[in-house]
Design an enzyme around this catalytic site. Structure first.
Site, PDB file in Angstrom:
ATOM      1  N   ASP A 484      60.840  52.146  61.381  1.00 23.97           N
ATOM      2  CA  ASP A 484      61.395  51.905  62.715  1.00 23.97           C
ATOM      3  C   ASP A 484      62.875  52.215  62.791  1.00 23.97           C
ATOM      4  OD1 ASP A 484      59.364  51.041  64.364  1.00 23.97           O
ATOM      5  OD2 ASP A 484      59.438  49.005  63.575  1.00 23.97           O
TER       6      ASP A 484
HETATM    7  C1  GLC Z   1      64.155  46.267  63.476  1.00 31.12           C
HETATM    8  C2  GLC Z   1      63.805  45.986  62.058  1.00 31.12           C
HETATM    9  C3  GLC Z   1      62.548  46.641  61.650  1.00 31.12           C
HETATM   10  C4  GLC Z   1      61.496  46.294  62.619  1.00 31.12           C
HETATM   11  C5  GLC Z   1      61.934  46.582  64.060  1.00 31.12           C
HETATM   12  C6  GLC Z   1      60.862  46.129  65.002  1.00 31.12           C
HETATM   13  O1  GLC Z   1      64.413  47.606  63.651  1.00 31.12           O
HETATM   14  O2  GLC Z   1      64.800  46.393  61.178  1.00 31.12           O
HETATM   15  O3  GLC Z   1      62.166  46.251  60.346  1.00 31.12           O
HETATM   16  O4  GLC Z   1      60.360  47.037  62.344  1.00 31.12           O
HETATM   17  O5  GLC Z   1      63.113  45.937  64.340  1.00 31.12           O
HETATM   18  O6  GLC Z   1      61.260  46.166  66.318  1.00 31.12           O
HETATM   19  C1  GLC Z   2      58.441  46.233  60.310  1.00 28.30           C
HETATM   20  C2  GLC Z   2      57.522  46.654  61.425  1.00 28.30           C
HETATM   21  C3  GLC Z   2      56.682  47.843  61.038  1.00 28.30           C
HETATM   22  C4  GLC Z   2      57.543  48.940  60.467  1.00 28.30           C
HETATM   23  C5  GLC Z   2      58.426  48.428  59.354  1.00 28.30           C
HETATM   24  C6  GLC Z   2      59.399  49.478  58.865  1.00 28.30           C
HETATM   25  O1  GLC Z   2      57.705  45.667  59.261  1.00 28.30           O
HETATM   26  O2  GLC Z   2      56.680  45.588  61.812  1.00 28.30           O
HETATM   27  O3  GLC Z   2      55.968  48.316  62.148  1.00 28.30           O
HETATM   28  O4  GLC Z   2      56.713  49.973  60.041  1.00 28.30           O
HETATM   29  O5  GLC Z   2      59.171  47.322  59.794  1.00 28.30           O
HETATM   30  O6  GLC Z   2      60.406  49.732  59.764  1.00 28.30           O
END
Ligand code: GLC
Ligand code: GLC
Length: 825
Positions: A484
């Site tokens: 993300d």
């Molecule tokens: C933030 C977090 C990430 C997560 C995302 C979800 O970017 O760092 O881990 O997946 O929020 O919205």
């Molecule tokens: C968080 C989110 C997942 C994402 C991950 C890496 O765990 O829930 O959707 O893939 O962060 O950013």
């Protein structure tokens, strides 16, 4: 340092001090009513939706930590204490918290008075039962005062902690006998209320917080408890609470049991009130109260709960030479997978319950971890998720659990999303043999008129990748791929812009994201997941389509070697400027974990796979797990996005993101390196971190999303500070993926389309292991022998006394017992 121990026979973690390095929690409830409960009875409950139906109040990020919960106060001749130590924090003579499967038992003792409290949410019941057993262990009689306490949340948790100008004037309650009803907004637009009751006469109550606690006091010194009385207060606005008051005398050795229930009730519109049109119609509530108003009924409820978990955990059971593996596989990892099924990413001590809906990719991956336990509900979930997909194969990134509709605020264009659905549907078919799911008519964009078969959904998913390739022929990265925080179309320079939803205007005319930025991760996921789609088509006799799909996979593999192979590992991406990301040519972030595992398991190139595994071991591995990238980013790279906003060593910037550690564990096992796979597994599996709980901080019985990496602290010139420290426990895709890694790749018991594959990749020193696996109606008793101490390689497979070729035990209809003996060599 440890703060308790595992009790494997009772499937409990026993915490022996209230001062754990962080609150260690458990979840109660499996259907509609859920509670979070810490080892000191902190936490809250909600009905179905942690934001919109919050029943009790909790303050996140509070000082001190973990304030708000269901508290029992005892005033024993001036000594004031709680069975769970907090919030009064009087030193107890003894303390114990047992977190079990769907229940928690907290026992405290002070001055020879013992209080044992059992908390659980019974099956098919919308309430939390709390049984308090008070025992006078003294040689003379004891008279003491006793209070319960819960604070109501005014339903919408977000509104409850922001809209004070209104909320301080809306709170309402009603009291009848020993039951306190919370009915804020019930008179007008809500058809639900909550109640808190006890199965005994009370000597008084309080429902107004300030009367019970005192405006300038805290949970640790409520005025009523200090004064040894109650105010019989009636809340009218401000903050309604529920507290029962009782004076109790116990003879020497005598026990008294009180059963409390905190319940939630929904009423039909025309039955909300009694004939006066004002008083709550309590019919349903009274029926609920009647269900758990005695210790006998509580015992029955606990028995049912245990039977439920016996059944779920009886499907896969292993007996390996390593106790820690057994307790992870047989108990805690499976338990955590069910919690992620129930809660998704909504409510934990790190997720506030008001933030996220159900993630498309998260929910699909979660299925991999629990499909064997509850295949029917997995099917239902798959159809819910697929119903939010768009006709072109794109996906809303999230959907709301209450409406089950795609969330337009977050939108779509996360490049990996469609692929996870192919993986989860395949996992469902492999587990159940239920091919009919492919014929199920499933809406697009929740529009029934656009419904097509599930097979059609998988087809558009597959081709969504094929139709969205960049200049090198790799999949476009779009707003984010699995990570993300790699946002290659964002170029954000303004505070507050969401990295996930903001796209730079310069990409507007290109459709919202760069048509240059490409993801090697999605390419690797495509070549890993794709063969499942081909397998499905072949099974259906669609040979032509299967061939066509296979050709796309083969083409992608070629592209990966030509444009994404960096010499010793696979690159991570091309950014929107066409520059390499995750290459030795980069200044920072030269190697990333995400594409490597899936690339290895896609059989792209044997030599590349070997080199990649070696590079991972050298560059990413640490004693606490594999970091996500290396070196960490030490400055903001506007072209990469959120990843470079985290200080090095945390989260996606070189943290140990346990979710994708599993992919490497799988890959190492797949490549025959069972010793290596097990090493990575034991670096992060919670039971293995128990001894260093003081460093690890979070619960030693469940995975957390991340552990501080070797670069943690680098930002403040103290590299290594917080290295090994866990965060974000419970709700993470790590649960599902590590379940897959240990059970299917290391222990090698893997459902396949045509039967149960048994192909372990274990530590060479193991003599073998045994396992019981229920699969498509039969019980498989599996024995693995490892006389030559190899990691991997099935020398012989004997099924019911007959040797067969390969490593798949073919599914035979009607069989109920299958004896499997595998000899490695
Ligand atoms: C933030 C977090 C990430 C997560 C995302 C979800 O970017 O760092 O881990 O997946 O929020 O919205
Ligand atoms: C968080 C989110 C997942 C994402 C991950 C890496 O765990 O829930 O959707 O893939 O962060 O950013």
């Amino acid at each position: 340092m440890k703060f308790g121990h595992f009790d494997d026979v009772n499937r409990e973690y026993v915490i022996t001090t209230p001062r754990t390095p962080y609150p260690w929690i458990n979840y109660l409830g499996t259907q509609g009513f859920f509670s979070l409960i810490s080892n000191t009875a902190g936490g809250y409950c909600f009905y179905k939706d942690a934001r919109l139906r919050r029943i009790t109040r909790y303050r996140y990020n509070n000082v001190p930590i973990d304030m708000g919960g269901r508290y029992f106060y005892i005033n024993d001749n001036g000594t004031i204490w709680n069975p769970g130590w907090s919030p009064v924090k009087t030193e107890l003579d003894s303390y114990e918290c047992r977190h079990g499967m769907g229940y928690t038992i907290i026992t405290g003792k002070k001055n020879n008075l013992k209080a044992e409290v059992t908390f659980f949410v019974p099956q098919n019941y919308d309430g939390e039962v709390q049984q308090v057993v008070l025992t006078n262990e003294d040689s003379s009689p004891k008279t003491f005062k006793f209070w319960s306490f819960a604070e109501w949340c005014l339903w919408d948790a977000q509104d409850d902690c922001t809209n004070f100008q209104r909320n301080f004037s809306t709170g309402r309650v009603e009291i009848k006998d020993s039951t306190i009803y919370h009915k804020t907004e019930y008179r007008d637009r809500r058809n639900h209320f909550a109640f808190y009751t006890v199965n005994d006469k009370i000597d008084g109550y309080d429902t107004d917080r300030d009367t019970f606690i005192g405006l300038y006091n805290g949970f640790h010194n409520p005025q009523a408890v200090l004064d040894g009385k109650c105010g019989n207060s009636l809340a009218d606005g401000w903050s309604p609470i529920a507290s029962h008051y009782k004076e109790i005398t116990l003879a020497a050795g005598e026990s008294k049991t009180l059963v409390f229930v905190l319940g939630y009730v929904e009423m039909p519109q025309d039955k909300k009130f009694e004939s006066d049109g004002k008083t709550i119609n309590k019919e349903k509530a009274l029926a609920m109260i009647d269900k758990f108003n005695s210790p006998e009924k509580v015992a029955e409820g606990m028995k049912e709960l245990r039977a439920y978990w016996d059944k779920l955990l009886g499907i896969l059971n292993v007996n390996t030479p390593e106790d820690k593996v057994n307790r992870m596989v047989n108990i805690w990892n499976q338990y955590q997978c069910m919690v992620t099924f129930n809660l998704s990413r909504s409510a934990s001590y790190f997720e506030s319950g008001i933030g996220r809906g159900m993630g498309f990719r998260d929910s699909n991956q979660d299925i991999l971890g629990f499909v064997h336990q509850i295949p029917d509900r997995a099917r239902e979930r798959l159809i819910d998720i697929a119903s939010t997909q768009l006709p072109d194969g794109g996906c809303y990134h999230q959907y709301q659990p209450l409406t089950k509709k795609g969330n337009a605020d977050i939108g779509g264009d996360f490049s990996d999303d469609p692929l996870w659905m192919i993986l989860s549907v395949s996992a469902y078919i492999k587990e159940t043999g239920d091919w009919s799911i492919l014929d199920a008519k499933v809406p697009y964009d929740n529009d029934e008129s656009k419904a097509k078969t599930m097979l059609d959904h998988l087809t558009v998913s597959f081709y969504h990748i094929v139709k969205n390739l960049g200049p090198h022929g790799l999949p476009l990265a779009m707003r984010a791929d699995w990570n993300d925080c790699i946002n290659l179309s964002c170029f954000s320079d303004t505070p507050g812009e969401s990295f996930q939803t903001y796209t730079n205007p310069k990409f507007k005319k290109e459709g919202g994201y760069s048509k240059v930025a490409e993801s090697v991760f999605v390419a690797a996921l495509f070549t890993y997941v794709g063969p499942n789609f081909v397998g499905i088509l072949n099974h259906l006799g669609k040979k032509g389509e299967a061939k066509k799909a296979q050709a796309e996979i083969d083409k992608m593999k070629k592209v990966m070697m030509a444009s994404a192979w960096d010499g010793n590992w696979f690159m991570r991406a091309y950014d929107a400027n066409g520059q390499k990301m995750g290459s030795k040519e980069c200044e920072e972030g030269q190697i990333f974990i995400e594409p490597q595992g899936f690339a290895i398991m896609s059989d792209i190139d044997e030599d590349a796979a070997k080199k990649t595994l070696a590079s991972i071991d050298e560059r990413l591995n640490t004693q606490h797990g594999l970091v996500l990238n290396n070196p960490a980013f030490s400055k903001y790279y506007i072209q990469y996005g959120e990843i470079s906003t985290y200080p090095g060593g945390y989260k996606e910037n070189a943290g140990i993101f346990t979710h994708n550690n599993a992919w490497i564990i799988c890959a190492a096992a797949y490549a025959g390196q069972g010793d290596q796979a097990f090493k990575y597994y034991s670096e992060i599996a919670p039971a293995f971190t128990e001894e260093t709980s003081d460093l690890h901080k979070t619960e030693p019985y469940v995975y957390g999303q991340m552990i501080g990496g070797k670069d943690a602290g680098s930002d403040i010139g103290q590299t290594g500070k917080n290295f090994g420290q866990g965060k974000n426990s419970w709700l993470t895709g790590t649960a599902a993926w590590n379940m897959v890694a240990i059970s299917q790749y290391i222990l090698g018991i893997m459902p396949d389309f045509d039967g149960l594959k048994v192909d372990p990749s274990i530590p060479s020193q193991w003599d073998g292991f045994t396992a019981t696996r229920k699969f498509r109606g039969a019980t498989y008793r599996i024995t693995i022998k490892n006389p030559n101490h190899v990691c991997k390689g099935v020398k012989s497979l004997v099924v019911d006394g007959k040797e067969i070729d390969g490593c798949v035990v073919p599914y035979v209809e009607g069989k109920i017992e299958v004896e499997v003996v595998v000899t490695l060599g």
